[in-house]
Scaffold this motif. Structure first.
Motif, PDB file in Angstrom:
ATOM      1  N   ASN A 178       0.823  -1.211   0.000  1.00 27.65           N
ATOM      2  CA  ASN A 178       0.000   0.000   0.000  1.00 27.65           C
ATOM      3  C   ASN A 178       0.858   1.262   0.000  1.00 27.65           C
ATOM      4  N   TYR A 179       0.788   1.960  -1.120  1.00 31.11           N
ATOM      5  CA  TYR A 179       1.372   3.286  -1.342  1.00 31.11           C
ATOM      6  C   TYR A 179       2.887   3.331  -1.419  1.00 31.11           C
ATOM      7  N   SER A 180       3.537   2.179  -1.689  1.00 27.93           N
ATOM      8  CA  SER A 180       4.987   2.221  -1.895  1.00 27.93           C
ATOM      9  C   SER A 180       5.454   0.984  -2.648  1.00 27.93           C
ATOM     10  N   PHE A 181       6.620   1.146  -3.257  1.00 25.20           N
ATOM     11  CA  PHE A 181       7.316   0.018  -3.871  1.00 25.20           C
ATOM     12  C   PHE A 181       8.396  -0.434  -2.900  1.00 25.20           C
ATOM     13  N   ASP A 182       8.927  -1.629  -3.064  1.00 26.76           N
ATOM     14  CA  ASP A 182       9.898  -2.174  -2.114  1.00 26.76           C
ATOM     15  C   ASP A 182      11.247  -1.458  -2.140  1.00 26.76           C
ATOM     16  N   GLN A 183      11.519  -0.680  -3.202  1.00 29.61           N
ATOM     17  CA  GLN A 183      12.762   0.095  -3.272  1.00 29.61           C
ATOM     18  C   GLN A 183      12.436   1.472  -3.841  1.00 29.61           C
ATOM     19  N   GLU A 184      13.265   2.447  -3.492  1.00 28.49           N
ATOM     20  CA  GLU A 184      13.103   3.781  -4.067  1.00 28.49           C
ATOM     21  C   GLU A 184      13.783   3.866  -5.427  1.00 28.49           C
ATOM     22  N   GLU A 185      14.828   3.048  -5.633  1.00 29.45           N
ATOM     23  CA  GLU A 185      15.572   3.031  -6.891  1.00 29.45           C
ATOM     24  C   GLU A 185      15.804   1.595  -7.342  1.00 29.45           C
ATOM     25  N   TYR A 186      15.715   1.402  -8.641  1.00 27.03           N
ATOM     26  CA  TYR A 186      16.043   0.116  -9.266  1.00 27.03           C
ATOM     27  C   TYR A 186      17.081   0.405 -10.340  1.00 27.03           C
ATOM     28  N   HIS A 187      18.102  -0.450 -10.438  1.00 27.25           N
ATOM     29  CA  HIS A 187      19.189  -0.230 -11.396  1.00 27.25           C
ATOM     30  C   HIS A 187      19.171  -1.303 -12.481  1.00 27.25           C
ATOM     31  N   LEU A 188      19.271  -0.859 -13.726  1.00 29.93           N
ATOM     32  CA  LEU A 188      19.337  -1.741 -14.892  1.00 29.93           C
ATOM     33  C   LEU A 188      20.572  -1.376 -15.688  1.00 29.93           C
ATOM     34  N   LYS A 189      21.025  -2.318 -16.523  1.00 23.90           N
ATOM     35  CA  LYS A 189      22.168  -2.057 -17.391  1.00 23.90           C
ATOM     36  C   LYS A 189      21.678  -1.837 -18.818  1.00 23.90           C
TER      37      LYS A 189
END
Length: 127
Positions: free
Chosen positions: A50-61
């Motif tokens: 509810n109202y958030s994702f598990d991380q604030e940032e996700y990194h991809l290449k």
């Protein structure tokens, strides 16, 4: 005579419905094959509560195929990243993408989920 005609008419109706159903199934199968199948080199699981994702940032290449998997732990949510033409929810929960451009991209919740919906954001960083 009327009884035989009614039975015959019923059989024709059932056959027609069956034929229509088979055409729709094959059309759906063709739609799934229209999108090329890309094999992922890595996976990224994004979990929503509810109202958030598990991380604030996700990194991809950049240039590396990644399978994005969406999990909904609490509430009714989805994800939207317009630059990747990516929209996932409970019905379509994963897709393989290839980030072709380095940069920072915003991910938002794609389903109106209540009072905290507007703040449900995260950042995708492609390096």
């Amino acid at each position: 005579m009327i009884k035989k005609f009614a039975i015959l008419l019923s059989m024709v109706f059932v056959i027609a419905l069956t034929a229509c159903g088979n055409n729709n199934d094959s059309a759906a199968g063709n739609a799934n094959t229209a999108e090329p199948e890309i094999e992922a080199e890595t996976e990224l699981i994004i979990t929503a509560t509810n109202y958030s994702f598990d991380q604030e940032e996700y990194h991809l290449k950049k240039g590396v195929p990644v399978k994005i998997i969406f999990k909904n732990d609490d509430g009714n949510h989805g994800i939207l990243i317009p630059e990747f033409e990516l929209q996932l929810n409970e019905k379509k929960s994963s897709k393989v993408i290839v980030p072709e451009e380095a940069g920072t991209f915003e991910m938002t919740c794609s389903i109106m989920c209540g009072s905290g919906h507007s703040g449900m954001r995260a950042t995708i960083i492609v390096e």
